[in-house]
Write an enzyme that holds these catalytic residues in place. Sequence first.
Site, PDB file in Angstrom:
ATOM      1  N   GLY A 244       0.826  -1.217   0.000  1.00 28.99           N
ATOM      2  CA  GLY A 244       0.000   0.000   0.000  1.00 28.99           C
ATOM      3  C   GLY A 244       0.851   1.256   0.000  1.00 28.99           C
TER       4      GLY A 244
ATOM      5  N   THR B 213      -3.208  -9.806  -2.227  1.00 32.06           N
ATOM      6  CA  THR B 213      -3.271 -11.107  -2.903  1.00 32.06           C
ATOM      7  C   THR B 213      -4.302 -11.967  -2.184  1.00 32.06           C
ATOM      8  OG1 THR B 213      -0.936 -10.882  -3.440  1.00 32.06           O
ATOM      9  CG2 THR B 213      -1.887 -13.102  -3.603  1.00 32.06           C
TER      10      THR B 213
ATOM     11  N   LEU C   1       4.989  -6.009  -7.589  1.00 33.45           N
ATOM     12  CA  LEU C   1       6.293  -5.445  -7.204  1.00 33.45           C
ATOM     13  C   LEU C   1       7.078  -6.455  -6.366  1.00 33.45           C
ATOM     14  CD1 LEU C   1       6.500  -4.549  -3.948  1.00 33.45           C
ATOM     15  CD2 LEU C   1       4.992  -2.748  -4.703  1.00 33.45           C
TER      16      LEU C   1
ATOM     17  N   LYS D  20      -2.483 -13.820 -10.137  1.00 32.35           N
ATOM     18  CA  LYS D  20      -1.517 -13.377  -9.130  1.00 32.35           C
ATOM     19  C   LYS D  20      -0.939 -14.587  -8.382  1.00 32.35           C
ATOM     20  CE  LYS D  20       0.924 -11.253  -6.221  1.00 32.35           C
ATOM     21  NZ  LYS D  20       2.197 -10.654  -6.557  1.00 32.35           N
ATOM     22  N   LEU D  21      -1.814 -15.482  -7.941  1.00 29.09           N
ATOM     23  CA  LEU D  21      -1.319 -16.684  -7.241  1.00 29.09           C
ATOM     24  C   LEU D  21      -0.473 -17.516  -8.203  1.00 29.09           C
ATOM     25  CD1 LEU D  21      -4.430 -17.974  -5.241  1.00 29.09           C
ATOM     26  CD2 LEU D  21      -2.538 -16.588  -4.411  1.00 29.09           C
TER      27      LEU D  21
ATOM     28  N   VAL E  62      19.951 -20.427  -0.621  1.00 29.52           N
ATOM     29  CA  VAL E  62      19.624 -21.149   0.612  1.00 29.52           C
ATOM     30  C   VAL E  62      18.120 -21.393   0.713  1.00 29.52           C
ATOM     31  CG1 VAL E  62      21.559 -20.539   2.095  1.00 29.52           C
ATOM     32  CG2 VAL E  62      19.723 -18.883   1.749  1.00 29.52           C
TER      33      VAL E  62
ATOM     34  N   CYS F 203       5.451 -13.730   0.732  1.00 23.17           N
ATOM     35  CA  CYS F 203       4.383 -14.160  -0.188  1.00 23.17           C
ATOM     36  C   CYS F 203       4.535 -15.515  -0.867  1.00 23.17           C
ATOM     37  CB  CYS F 203       4.166 -13.079  -1.226  1.00 23.17           C
ATOM     38  SG  CYS F 203       3.491 -11.594  -0.464  1.00 23.17           S
TER      39      CYS F 203
ATOM     40  N   LYS G 220       3.256 -18.411   1.291  1.00 20.05           N
ATOM     41  CA  LYS G 220       1.839 -18.168   1.629  1.00 20.05           C
ATOM     42  C   LYS G 220       0.956 -18.358   0.398  1.00 20.05           C
ATOM     43  CE  LYS G 220       0.712 -13.511   1.672  1.00 20.05           C
ATOM     44  NZ  LYS G 220      -0.291 -13.283   0.627  1.00 20.05           N
TER      45      LYS G 220
ATOM     46  N   PHE H 122      15.379 -11.392   3.793  1.00 15.09           N
ATOM     47  CA  PHE H 122      15.085 -12.516   2.881  1.00 15.09           C
ATOM     48  C   PHE H 122      15.706 -12.326   1.508  1.00 15.09           C
ATOM     49  CE2 PHE H 122      11.752 -11.452  -0.251  1.00 15.09           C
ATOM     50  CZ  PHE H 122      11.301 -10.224   0.204  1.00 15.09           C
TER      51      PHE H 122
HETATM   52  P1  NAD Z   1       1.846  -5.489   5.444  1.00 11.44           P
HETATM   53  O1  NAD Z   1       1.590  -6.370   6.602  1.00 11.44           O
HETATM   54  O2  NAD Z   1       3.185  -4.844   5.290  1.00 11.44           O
HETATM   55  O3  NAD Z   1       0.780  -4.286   5.437  1.00 11.44           O
HETATM   56  C1  NAD Z   1      -0.589  -4.477   5.637  1.00 11.44           C
HETATM   57  C2  NAD Z   1      -1.092  -3.326   6.508  1.00 11.44           C
HETATM   58  O4  NAD Z   1      -2.518  -3.370   6.559  1.00 11.44           O
HETATM   59  C3  NAD Z   1      -0.619  -3.373   7.970  1.00 11.44           C
HETATM   60  O5  NAD Z   1       0.110  -2.208   8.275  1.00 11.44           O
HETATM   61  C4  NAD Z   1      -1.917  -3.482   8.778  1.00 11.44           C
HETATM   62  O6  NAD Z   1      -1.866  -2.756   9.997  1.00 11.44           O
HETATM   63  C5  NAD Z   1      -2.920  -2.867   7.826  1.00 11.44           C
HETATM   64  N1  NAD Z   1      -4.305  -3.264   8.084  1.00 11.44           N
HETATM   65  C6  NAD Z   1      -4.805  -4.516   8.276  1.00 11.44           C
HETATM   66  N2  NAD Z   1      -6.137  -4.447   8.445  1.00 11.44           N
HETATM   67  C7  NAD Z   1      -6.492  -3.143   8.351  1.00 11.44           C
HETATM   68  C8  NAD Z   1      -7.733  -2.455   8.424  1.00 11.44           C
HETATM   69  N3  NAD Z   1      -8.883  -3.099   8.596  1.00 11.44           N
HETATM   70  N4  NAD Z   1      -7.722  -1.113   8.302  1.00 11.44           N
HETATM   71  C9  NAD Z   1      -6.571  -0.428   8.108  1.00 11.44           C
HETATM   72  N5  NAD Z   1      -5.359  -1.035   8.016  1.00 11.44           N
HETATM   73  C10 NAD Z   1      -5.327  -2.377   8.127  1.00 11.44           C
HETATM   74  O7  NAD Z   1       1.490  -6.338   4.148  1.00 11.44           O
HETATM   75  P2  NAD Z   1       2.081  -6.152   2.667  1.00 11.44           P
HETATM   76  O8  NAD Z   1       3.400  -6.812   2.547  1.00 11.44           O
HETATM   77  O9  NAD Z   1       1.931  -4.729   2.277  1.00 11.44           O
HETATM   78  O10 NAD Z   1       1.049  -7.048   1.844  1.00 11.44           O
HETATM   79  C11 NAD Z   1      -0.272  -6.630   1.633  1.00 11.44           C
HETATM   80  C12 NAD Z   1      -0.900  -7.530   0.587  1.00 11.44           C
HETATM   81  O11 NAD Z   1      -0.204  -7.375  -0.657  1.00 11.44           O
HETATM   82  C13 NAD Z   1      -0.849  -9.016   0.913  1.00 11.44           C
HETATM   83  O12 NAD Z   1      -2.019  -9.621   0.438  1.00 11.44           O
HETATM   84  C14 NAD Z   1       0.340  -9.513   0.114  1.00 11.44           C
HETATM   85  O13 NAD Z   1       0.206 -10.869  -0.251  1.00 11.44           O
HETATM   86  C15 NAD Z   1       0.273  -8.653  -1.125  1.00 11.44           C
HETATM   87  N6  NAD Z   1       1.568  -8.416  -1.806  1.00 11.44           N
HETATM   88  C16 NAD Z   1       2.695  -8.161  -1.094  1.00 11.44           C
HETATM   89  C17 NAD Z   1       3.901  -7.892  -1.750  1.00 11.44           C
HETATM   90  C18 NAD Z   1       5.180  -7.598  -0.990  1.00 11.44           C
HETATM   91  O14 NAD Z   1       6.223  -7.488  -1.619  1.00 11.44           O
HETATM   92  N7  NAD Z   1       5.162  -7.453   0.312  1.00 11.44           N
HETATM   93  C19 NAD Z   1       3.926  -7.843  -3.142  1.00 11.44           C
HETATM   94  C20 NAD Z   1       2.746  -8.086  -3.848  1.00 11.44           C
HETATM   95  C21 NAD Z   1       1.571  -8.367  -3.161  1.00 11.44           C
HETATM   96  C1  UGA Z   2       7.938 -11.782  -5.159  1.00  7.43           C
HETATM   97  C2  UGA Z   2       7.653 -11.625  -6.657  1.00  7.43           C
HETATM   98  O1  UGA Z   2       8.900 -11.528  -7.350  1.00  7.43           O
HETATM   99  C3  UGA Z   2       6.816 -10.368  -6.924  1.00  7.43           C
HETATM  100  O2  UGA Z   2       6.487 -10.297  -8.308  1.00  7.43           O
HETATM  101  C4  UGA Z   2       5.537 -10.446  -6.099  1.00  7.43           C
HETATM  102  O3  UGA Z   2       4.764  -9.274  -6.269  1.00  7.43           O
HETATM  103  C5  UGA Z   2       5.887 -10.605  -4.633  1.00  7.43           C
HETATM  104  O4  UGA Z   2       6.697 -11.795  -4.454  1.00  7.43           O
HETATM  105  C6  UGA Z   2       4.687 -10.793  -3.745  1.00  7.43           C
HETATM  106  O5  UGA Z   2       3.627 -11.167  -4.211  1.00  7.43           O
HETATM  107  O6  UGA Z   2       4.898 -10.584  -2.554  1.00  7.43           O
HETATM  108  P1  UGA Z   2       9.631 -10.695  -3.432  1.00  7.43           P
HETATM  109  O7  UGA Z   2       9.223 -11.828  -2.563  1.00  7.43           O
HETATM  110  O8  UGA Z   2       9.589  -9.329  -2.867  1.00  7.43           O
HETATM  111  O9  UGA Z   2       8.716 -10.661  -4.753  1.00  7.43           O
HETATM  112  O10 UGA Z   2      11.127 -10.930  -3.960  1.00  7.43           O
HETATM  113  P2  UGA Z   2      11.765 -11.912  -5.061  1.00  7.43           P
HETATM  114  O11 UGA Z   2      12.772 -11.166  -5.806  1.00  7.43           O
HETATM  115  O12 UGA Z   2      10.736 -12.613  -5.846  1.00  7.43           O
HETATM  116  O13 UGA Z   2      12.534 -12.961  -4.152  1.00  7.43           O
HETATM  117  C7  UGA Z   2      11.850 -13.907  -3.350  1.00  7.43           C
HETATM  118  C8  UGA Z   2      12.834 -14.869  -2.741  1.00  7.43           C
HETATM  119  O14 UGA Z   2      13.373 -15.736  -3.738  1.00  7.43           O
HETATM  120  C9  UGA Z   2      14.040 -14.203  -2.083  1.00  7.43           C
HETATM  121  O15 UGA Z   2      14.361 -14.880  -0.894  1.00  7.43           O
HETATM  122  C10 UGA Z   2      15.131 -14.352  -3.118  1.00  7.43           C
HETATM  123  O16 UGA Z   2      16.415 -14.319  -2.573  1.00  7.43           O
HETATM  124  C11 UGA Z   2      14.783 -15.713  -3.689  1.00  7.43           C
HETATM  125  N1  UGA Z   2      15.308 -15.933  -5.055  1.00  7.43           N
HETATM  126  C12 UGA Z   2      14.885 -15.147  -6.085  1.00  7.43           C
HETATM  127  C13 UGA Z   2      16.191 -16.969  -5.294  1.00  7.43           C
HETATM  128  O17 UGA Z   2      16.581 -17.697  -4.363  1.00  7.43           O
HETATM  129  N2  UGA Z   2      16.650 -17.179  -6.561  1.00  7.43           N
HETATM  130  C14 UGA Z   2      16.243 -16.418  -7.610  1.00  7.43           C
HETATM  131  O18 UGA Z   2      16.693 -16.681  -8.751  1.00  7.43           O
HETATM  132  C15 UGA Z   2      15.342 -15.373  -7.364  1.00  7.43           C
END
Ligand code: NAD
Ligand code: UGA
EC number: 1.1.1.22
Length: 464
Positions: free
Chosen positions: A13, A128, A160, A217-218, A267, A273, A276, A335
Amino acid sequence: MLKICCIGAGYVGGPSCAVIAFKCHDIKVTIVDLNQARIDAWNSDRLPIYEPGLDEIVFARRGKNLFFSTDVDEAIREADLIFVSVNTPTKKSGMGAGMAADLAYIETATRRIAQVATTSKIVIEKSTVPCRTAQSMRTILEANSTKGIRFDILSNPEFLAEGTAIQDLFHPDRVLMGCLQTPEGLAAQQKLVDIYSRWIPRERVITMNLWSSELSKLAANALLAQRISSINALSAICEATGADVDEVAYACGTDSRIGPKFLKASVGFGGSCFQKDILNLVYLSEQLFLPEVAAYWKSVVTMNEYQKMRFTHRIVRTLFNTVTNKRIALLGFAFKKDTGDTRESAAITMCSYLIQEHAQLAVYDPKVPPKQIIADLIEPGVGTNEVEVKKHVSICSSAYEACVDADAIVICTEWDEFKMGALDYQRIYASMNKPAFIFDGRLILDAPKLREIGFKVETIGKST
Ligand code: NAD
Ligand code: UGA
C-alpha cells in the site's frame, strides 16, 4: 480533484500509492492504517520500510497530494477509489490452518467501507487473495450499504518485488486488472486504466475477468517460486556430481523458451508471499477436490524447506560434525538484498537449526534492526526460545565484527556489501579461527580467490 484512499500502509500500500501520488499531482492520495506507529513513521523522516528510491518519492509529495493517516473512516468517506492493501497471512488456526489465507483483515476493511461510505465507490482488491474473494467483498458491500450507493469491485493485484519496488512500479512488465464484464464493471475499470496510463504504456495494462485476475496473481508467484525450487533441486545434484549450478542455470537459461531470470540457486526462497501464496493455491486445489494438483504445488514448498535444511547440514558436516560453541558469522538476515524485511527469511530457519546444534551465532545485516532479529528467532514455531537465543546469538554492527574469532562465515543474503570487492576478505581471514570456513549460500563470492587467501570454501550448488 479525484481522491484515492488506500487501506493498509504496508510494503504494498505504501509504495504503490505513493507512486500514484508522485505520478499524478492532481489526485489526492490518502494512505490509512490502524497501526498508529506505522503511520507516525510514514509521517516522519524515517519511513517504516527500507526501499531504494522510496524516501525521495514520499518526501516530494507528502503534505501536497500524499497523506498518511489513522483516520480510516474520513479517508473512505471522501474517496472515489479505495485500494484494499491489507495483509492476507496464512491462517494459524481453525479450518485450513497452515494453508488457507486469513481473510479477516480483508473482511474488516470491506465492512468498514460499507458502514461509512456515503457515496458510490470503486473498491480495488490490491491484496493477494484466493480466487473469488471479490465475490465475498461484493456480497458484504451490497448487504451493508445504504440505498443509492453503488460499489464496483476491481481486482488489481500487485507484482512489485521488495528491494526493487519503485523501479517495478515505475516500469512494470504489466499492470493487471480484472472486473465483472458488465457495462458498470467495465466503466469502473476504465477509470483505473486511465490512472495507470498516465505513466505506463497502455499495452502494458492488461484487463480480464475478475477471477482470472485473482488467480493470475497466485499463479505468477507459484511459477516464480517453482523455478527457484527447480534450480535448488538441481543444486543438490550438482553438489553430488561435480556439475556447477551456475553453469547449468546459464546453459538452460540461454534457451529463450526458459529464460535466464529466477534461476539463481540459494539457501531457499523467503519473503512474505511465495510460501503463503503457494499454500493458498494448495488449499484451493484441495477444496476443488484436485489432490494431484495440490501435491504438485506443495512440493515447491517442500523442496524449499529441504534446501534450507540441506545447506545447514552441509555446514555442520563440514565443521567436523559439530558446531557446539563454535562461532559462526551469519552475514545477512533479510530474505533478499536491499530490503529490511525478514518475513520467512531462510536465515531464520538456518539460525534455528544452528542454535539447536549449540553454535554461537554472530549475526550482521545492514538493514535489519537487532530487535527484529531477536523477535524473529523467538517467534512461536521457529523452534528456539528466548533463553536459547540470548545464550547463542549476538548481533553485530559490521561484517568485520561478526567474523572476529569465527570458525565459519555463512552468507545468507546476497547484499552487495558482502561481495569480494566490497569486503576485505584478507583482513577477515586474519581475524578468524583456523581452519577458516566460508559457506556461500548465495553464489556471490569468488571461491578460487578466497582459497588463495587460505579459506576453506563451500558453495551452494558446487561440490567444492
Ligand atoms: P503489510 O503487513 O506490510 O501491510 C498491511 C497493513 O494493513 C498493515 O500495516 C496493517 O496494519 C494494515 N491493516 C490490516 N487491516 C487493516 C484495516 N482493517 N484497516 C486499516 N489497516 C489495516 O502487508 P504487505 O506486505 O503490504 O502485503 C499486503 C498484501 O499485498 C498481501 O495480500 C500480500 O500478499 C500482497 N503483496 C505483497 C507484496 C510484498 O512485496 N510485500 C507484493 C505483492 C503483493
Ligand atoms: C515476489 C515476486 O517476485 C513479486 O512479483 C511479487 O509481487 C511478490 O513476491 C509478492 O507477491 O509478494 P519478493 O518476494 O519481494 O517478490 O522478492 P523476489 O525477488 O521474488 O525474491 C523472493 C525470494 O526468492 C528471495 O528470498 C530471493 O532471494 C529468492 N530468489 C529469487 C532466489 O533464491 N533465486 C532467484 O533466482 C530469485
